[in-house]
Write an enzyme that holds these catalytic residues in place. Structure first.
Site, PDB file in Angstrom:
ATOM      1  CD  GLN A  99     -21.044 -13.968  58.267  1.00 53.19           C
ATOM      2  OE1 GLN A  99     -21.816 -13.855  57.323  1.00 53.19           O
ATOM      3  NE2 GLN A  99     -21.340 -14.682  59.328  1.00 53.19           N
TER       4      GLN A  99
ATOM      5  CG  HIS B  34     -19.676 -17.712  57.696  1.00 59.93           C
ATOM      6  ND1 HIS B  34     -20.009 -18.857  58.397  1.00 59.93           N
ATOM      7  CD2 HIS B  34     -20.815 -17.324  57.071  1.00 59.93           C
ATOM      8  CE1 HIS B  34     -21.287 -19.141  58.184  1.00 59.93           C
ATOM      9  NE2 HIS B  34     -21.792 -18.223  57.376  1.00 59.93           N
TER      10      HIS B  34
ATOM     11  CE1 TYR C  91     -21.988 -21.398  52.794  1.00 61.89           C
ATOM     12  CE2 TYR C  91     -21.514 -19.275  53.776  1.00 61.89           C
ATOM     13  CZ  TYR C  91     -22.312 -20.073  52.988  1.00 61.89           C
ATOM     14  OH  TYR C  91     -23.440 -19.558  52.404  1.00 61.89           O
TER      15      TYR C  91
ATOM     16  NE  ARG D 241     -23.386 -16.838  62.743  1.00 62.34           N
ATOM     17  CZ  ARG D 241     -24.680 -16.591  62.488  1.00 62.34           C
ATOM     18  NH1 ARG D 241     -25.190 -16.841  61.305  1.00 62.34           N
ATOM     19  NH2 ARG D 241     -25.458 -16.069  63.403  1.00 62.34           N
TER      20      ARG D 241
END
Ligand SMILES: Cc1cc2nc3c(=O)[nH]c(=O)nc-3n(C[C@H](O)[C@H](O)[C@H](O)COP(=O)(O)O)c2cc1C
Length: 265
Positions: free
Chosen positions: A15, A76, A81, A129
């Site tokens: 990731q 991600h 984030y 994601r």
């Protein structure tokens, strides 16, 4: 489980993270940055050139993962984030090509996944994601981005992190049906859809599969049971042990001392 998992079916994916304004200055040794200045965290606005460099950094990280022997990467774009900071109309108040309408706010995501696709080997697995709530995100917009990524064939997997796969949306306009259903009804093409959030038993995994997802992702259940998939294959009643558990329990599952400190937080 709907399908037996065989070792030959497994792939190793790493990731790619960038916390943006969620990275504390004390930890990273410099002022954190994000799409637009954020008073609460003290983060500064990235220049347009720095956003281009951010895109390139993600692509180079994927190339390093490829060189290291991984089969793919997961970008991600969830959990507040930096990529979800760009998506958020509350956090991203930019006036350049990386802000404004949804096309602008999602540009970094498309540039990154398309760049990885173009510059890694053709069968390199590219996934992302996303999470559809919190941090000022709008469900309809995240859904549109997910559909766009699927339609462009830029990704192999979409991993929706819902925190609770059985919950209803927070936004009033979308209540009355499960949050998950807003993603299972997208036109997936060849893209596989996975979901995460409180999947902690064979029963809950099967409920997701029955609702049309292709696979489930385990967070806490896989920490509590390092061999959850193996146990699940042998026992349709298998469910994760209830929380809380002791440090010794987690040590027995193979957690190192640093991870135990992290978990205690
Ligand atoms: C200790 C811990 C560390 C996590 N680290 C990450 C991470 O690095 N990247 C990520 O996308 N999610 C991370 N998560 C979130 C999980 O992947 C998962 O989405 C979330 O815990 C909800 O699923 P669960 O109910 O199965 O735990 C973490 C969760 C926990 C509990």
């Amino acid at each position: 489980m709907a399908a037996a998992i065989k070792a030959k079916d497994s792939i190793a994916v790493v990731q790619l993270h960038h916390a943006g304004m969620r990275a504390p200055a004390a930890l990273i040794g410099e002022q954190p940055h994000c799409p637009s200045t954020d008073e609460e965290t003290g983060a500064r606005t990235l220049s347009t050139g720095e956003v281009g460099a951010l895109v390139e950094d993600f692509i180079l990280a994927a190339k390093r993962a490829e060189a290291a022997g991984f089969d793919g990467v997961e970008v991600h774009g969830a959990h507040g984030y930096i990529l979800s900071q760009f998506l958020s109309p509350e956090i991203n108040r930019r006036e350049d090509e990386y802000g404004g309408d949804l096309a602008g706010r999602s540009r970094v995501i498309f540039d990154i996944v398309n760049g990885i696709r173009a510059r890694c080997k053709p069968d390199f697995n590219v996934s992302i994601r996303l999470s559809p709530e919190r941090f000022g995100l709008r469900l309809a917009e995240v859904r549109e981005v997910a559909q766009g990524l699927m339609a462009e064939g830029a990704i192999d997997f979409l991993d929706m992190s819902l925190w609770d796969v059985f919950k209803e949306p927070v936004e009033e306009d979308f209540k009355g049906r499960g949050l998950l259903s807003y993603f299972t009804d997208l036109d997936r093409g060849d893209v596989k859809l996975g979901v995460a959030g409180k999947v902690n038993s064979v029963r809950s995994a099967n409920q997701c599969l029955d609702q049309g997802v292709d696979f489930v992702l385990l967070g806490r259940a896989a920490i509590l049971h390092h061999d959850f998939p193996l146990q699940a294959m042998g026992n349709p009643d298998f469910q994760s042990t209830p929380l809380p558990v002791s440090a010794d329990y987690l040590r027995a599952q193979g957690l190192g001392e640093d991870f135990l400190v992290y978990m205690s937080n």
